[in-house]
Scaffold this motif. Structure first.
Motif, PDB file in Angstrom:
ATOM      1  N   GLY A  95       0.805  -1.151   0.003  1.00  0.00           N
ATOM      2  CA  GLY A  95       0.169  -0.006  -0.131  1.00  0.00           C
ATOM      3  C   GLY A  95       0.898   1.316  -0.020  1.00  0.00           C
ATOM      4  O   GLY A  95       0.633   2.082  -0.669  1.00  0.00           O
ATOM      5  N   VAL A  96       1.856   1.188   0.670  1.00  0.00           N
ATOM      6  CA  VAL A  96       2.889   2.314   0.623  1.00  0.00           C
ATOM      7  C   VAL A  96       3.433   2.562  -0.566  1.00  0.00           C
ATOM      8  O   VAL A  96       3.554   3.750  -1.041  1.00  0.00           O
ATOM      9  CB  VAL A  96       3.950   2.319   2.003  1.00  0.00           C
ATOM     10  N   ARG A  97       3.864   1.555  -1.149  1.00  0.00           N
ATOM     11  CA  ARG A  97       4.572   1.795  -2.302  1.00  0.00           C
ATOM     12  C   ARG A  97       3.586   2.211  -3.349  1.00  0.00           C
ATOM     13  O   ARG A  97       3.814   3.031  -4.297  1.00  0.00           O
ATOM     14  CB  ARG A  97       5.193   0.426  -2.747  1.00  0.00           C
ATOM     15  N   ALA A  98       2.354   1.672  -3.363  1.00  0.00           N
ATOM     16  CA  ALA A  98       1.651   2.412  -4.422  1.00  0.00           C
ATOM     17  C   ALA A  98       1.166   3.572  -4.220  1.00  0.00           C
ATOM     18  O   ALA A  98       0.794   4.507  -5.110  1.00  0.00           O
ATOM     19  CB  ALA A  98       0.135   1.239  -4.281  1.00  0.00           C
ATOM     20  N   HIS A  99       1.068   4.169  -2.994  1.00  0.00           N
ATOM     21  CA  HIS A  99       0.593   5.409  -2.693  1.00  0.00           C
ATOM     22  C   HIS A  99       1.828   6.400  -3.156  1.00  0.00           C
ATOM     23  O   HIS A  99       1.419   7.236  -3.587  1.00  0.00           O
ATOM     24  CB  HIS A  99       0.627   5.687  -1.083  1.00  0.00           C
ATOM     25  N   ARG A 100       3.106   5.969  -2.948  1.00  0.00           N
ATOM     26  CA  ARG A 100       4.291   6.875  -3.603  1.00  0.00           C
ATOM     27  C   ARG A 100       4.193   6.949  -4.973  1.00  0.00           C
ATOM     28  O   ARG A 100       4.519   7.787  -5.661  1.00  0.00           O
ATOM     29  CB  ARG A 100       5.449   6.047  -2.871  1.00  0.00           C
ATOM     30  N   ILE A 101       3.785   5.646  -5.645  1.00  0.00           N
ATOM     31  CA  ILE A 101       3.945   5.644  -7.137  1.00  0.00           C
ATOM     32  C   ILE A 101       2.708   6.644  -7.582  1.00  0.00           C
ATOM     33  O   ILE A 101       3.053   7.578  -8.336  1.00  0.00           O
ATOM     34  CB  ILE A 101       3.707   4.481  -7.795  1.00  0.00           C
ATOM     35  N   LEU A 102       1.551   6.477  -6.906  1.00  0.00           N
ATOM     36  CA  LEU A 102       0.655   7.527  -7.276  1.00  0.00           C
ATOM     37  C   LEU A 102       0.919   8.944  -7.063  1.00  0.00           C
ATOM     38  O   LEU A 102       0.514   9.935  -7.974  1.00  0.00           O
ATOM     39  CB  LEU A 102      -0.988   7.163  -6.735  1.00  0.00           C
ATOM     40  N   GLN A 103       1.406   9.262  -5.734  1.00  0.00           N
ATOM     41  CA  GLN A 103       1.705  10.532  -5.747  1.00  0.00           C
ATOM     42  C   GLN A 103       2.974  11.213  -6.479  1.00  0.00           C
ATOM     43  O   GLN A 103       2.722  12.434  -7.026  1.00  0.00           O
ATOM     44  CB  GLN A 103       2.392  10.519  -4.183  1.00  0.00           C
ATOM     45  N   ARG A 104       4.109  10.235  -7.132  1.00  0.00           N
ATOM     46  CA  ARG A 104       4.954  10.838  -7.964  1.00  0.00           C
ATOM     47  C   ARG A 104       4.315  11.070  -9.234  1.00  0.00           C
ATOM     48  O   ARG A 104       4.648  11.952 -10.074  1.00  0.00           O
ATOM     49  CB  ARG A 104       5.992   9.704  -8.102  1.00  0.00           C
ATOM     50  N   ARG A 105       3.161  10.117  -9.621  1.00  0.00           N
ATOM     51  CA  ARG A 105       2.385  10.427 -10.819  1.00  0.00           C
ATOM     52  C   ARG A 105       1.765  11.593 -10.883  1.00  0.00           C
ATOM     53  O   ARG A 105       1.828  12.614 -11.764  1.00  0.00           O
ATOM     54  CB  ARG A 105       1.683   9.164 -11.340  1.00  0.00           C
TER      55      ARG A 105
END
Length: 52
Positions: A31-41
């Motif tokens: 979940g943390v990894r997905a959140h970071r990816i979406l935030q970067r996008r």
């Protein structure tokens, strides 16, 4: 004296408990990894500007 069945029950509970904790921790990391990816996008898209 502890019987073999009691020892096996304890081992099973300890093992299943540790597997549950590992599963929860893995879900948290995912979940943390997905959140970071979406935030970067989102940051990349907003930096590109509205005309892009």
């Amino acid at each position: 004296m502890v019987s073999g069945k009691q020892l096996a029950d304890f081992g099973y509970k300890a093992f299943s408990g540790s597997m549950m904790l590992l599963t929860l921790y893995g879900g948290y990391l995912c979940g943390v990894r997905a959140h970071r990816i979406l935030q970067r996008r989102r940051e990349r898209d907003s930096a590109a500007g509205p005309g892009a």
